[in-house]
Design an enzyme around this catalytic site. Structure first.
Site, PDB file in Angstrom:
ATOM      1  N   CYS A 248      -0.455   4.089   2.122  1.00  8.80           N
ATOM      2  CA  CYS A 248      -0.246   3.946   3.582  1.00  8.80           C
ATOM      3  C   CYS A 248       1.211   4.211   3.953  1.00  8.80           C
ATOM      4  CB  CYS A 248      -0.554   2.524   4.053  1.00  8.80           C
ATOM      5  SG  CYS A 248      -1.941   1.763   3.273  1.00  8.80           S
ATOM      6  N   ASP A 249       2.137   3.695   3.156  1.00  2.31           N
ATOM      7  CA  ASP A 249       3.527   3.641   3.596  1.00  2.31           C
ATOM      8  C   ASP A 249       4.486   4.528   2.816  1.00  2.31           C
ATOM      9  OD1 ASP A 249       2.772   1.751   5.495  1.00  2.31           O
ATOM     10  OD2 ASP A 249       2.948   0.120   4.050  1.00  2.31           O
TER      11      ASP A 249
ATOM     12  N   CYS B   6       0.831  -1.205   0.000  1.00  5.66           N
ATOM     13  CA  CYS B   6       0.000   0.000   0.000  1.00  5.66           C
ATOM     14  C   CYS B   6       0.866   1.256   0.000  1.00  5.66           C
ATOM     15  CB  CYS B   6      -0.934  -0.005   1.214  1.00  5.66           C
ATOM     16  SG  CYS B   6      -1.973   1.459   1.284  1.00  5.66           S
TER      17      CYS B   6
END
Ligand code: NDP
Length: 314
Positions: A141-142, A138
């Site tokens: 997300c990261d 992701c």
């Protein structure tokens, strides 16, 4: 281990747009739905940034914010939203039994499945070992952790293109590893990645190994035409090669295709088991959008309501 059993009229498994839409309709129809949210409450949209194609949000909305609003709307009409994961099902009887977290048993007159889909992985040892230590599925997300650094992303669909483009705004350099000599992504997305000055595309390239002991330090790739292997340094490795429906617990009980997408009767959400309905990405390998998931969630609640009234369950 103690075992409690509870009976409900309508059990909803999963908490993405499909599950919450089903919940809104079921709750307003007095079906007193109980929802178990699963491992990722709110579903895949909780790991998305801006959602710009969901009608009713002309300025766009953050995925996690939208899911909070979905939940509030479902709870406003009395949906009982609970933490917990369905770990086993028994659809062989007249009343369906679902086990939550391996211990609590729920019997349900109707079950709505909205378990969604999860990211697929390459399946190589180094990917598993370094997952969370530089390997991620992701980018949204990261990606932040790799600000100003060099990263690689594997995949050539819309997700990979979108994530590569997202990463290119944060990272110094993004290398896309594409296994064929063309991309599956839409032309618009392809143009976006090809026009980004810091995205490099490596065609006909497969990942051999992600390098690093405790954190990602590089990647070894292979050109599948020449057979030549090469290595280059990176600190982040992103996987964006599609998704798999979360339907393993239904194997052997519900009809599904060879990938695991649940089969429903055309034009409905009815599975092969009366009283069990499937909605959202778990039963949709084609559209996979929040709005289509919400639509089939609504259909599942309407199908369940009709099923219950035909059975005389009020
Ligand atoms: P897709 O299934 O469309 O694409 C997966 C990609 O990963 C393909 O390019 C595939 O390669 C590649 N791949 C699969 N396995 C491997 C492997 N083992 N090694 C290397 N590469 C691999 O998945 P997406 O998640 O990209 O998209 C899913 C759906 O969602 C699509 O319908 C897409 O259009 C849609 N979507 C739409 C968006 C939008 O409109 N904004 C954004 C994101 C997704 P190959 O091509 O060789 O098979």
């Amino acid at each position: 281990m103690t075992e409690e059993t509870e009976h409900v009229k309508c059990l909803i498994i999963g908490s993405g747009p499909a599950g919450f839409s089903a919940a809104i309709y079921a709750a307003r129809a007095d079906m007193h739905p109980v929802m178990y949210q699963g491992l990722q409450p709110g579903g895949q949209l909780t790991i998305t940034t801006d959602v710009e194609n969901y009608p009713g949000y002309p300025q766009g909305v953050k995925g996690p914010d939208m899911m909070v609003e979905f939940q509030e709307q479902a709870e406003r009409f009395g949906t009982d939203v609970r933490f917990g994961m369905a770990t086993e099902v028994d659809f062989t009887g007249d009343v369906h039994t679902v086990t939550i977290d391996g211990k609590k048993k729920i019997t349900a007159d109707s079950v709505i499945i909205s378990t969604g889909a999860s990211a697929k992985w390459l399946g190589i040892e180094s990917e598993q070992r370094l997952n969370g230590f530089g390997v991620s599925a992701c980018a949204v997300c990261d990606g932040f952790f790799y600000k100003g650094q060099e990263v690689a992303i594997v995949g050539a669909g819309d997700t990979a293109a979108e994530e590569a483009s997202y990463l290119s705004k944060l990272c110094k350099k993004v290398t896309m590893l594409v296994r064929r000599d063309e991309m599956r992504a839409s032309k618009a997305m392809q143009h976006r990645v090809m026009n980004a000055p810091n995205i490099q595309i490596m065609w006909n390239t497969e990942t051999v190994e992600i390098l690093g002991e405790n954190a990602v330090e590089g990647v070894r790739v292979k050109n599948n035409e020449s057979g030549e292997e090469s290595e280059f340094p990176i600190t982040g490795f992103f996987v964006a090669i599609g998704h798999k429906p979360n339907t393993d617990i239904f194997k052997g009980q519900l009809d599904m295709d060879d990938v695991g997408y649940l089969k429903v009767k055309s034009g409905s959400t009815k599975t092969n088991i009366p009283g069990v309905f499937a909605s959202g990405d778990a039963a949709d390998k084609i559209y996979r959008q929040a709005v289509t998931a919400a639509g089939t969630g609504c259909m599942a609640a309407l199908d369940a309501e009709r099923y219950l009234s035909e059975k005389g369950i009020h």
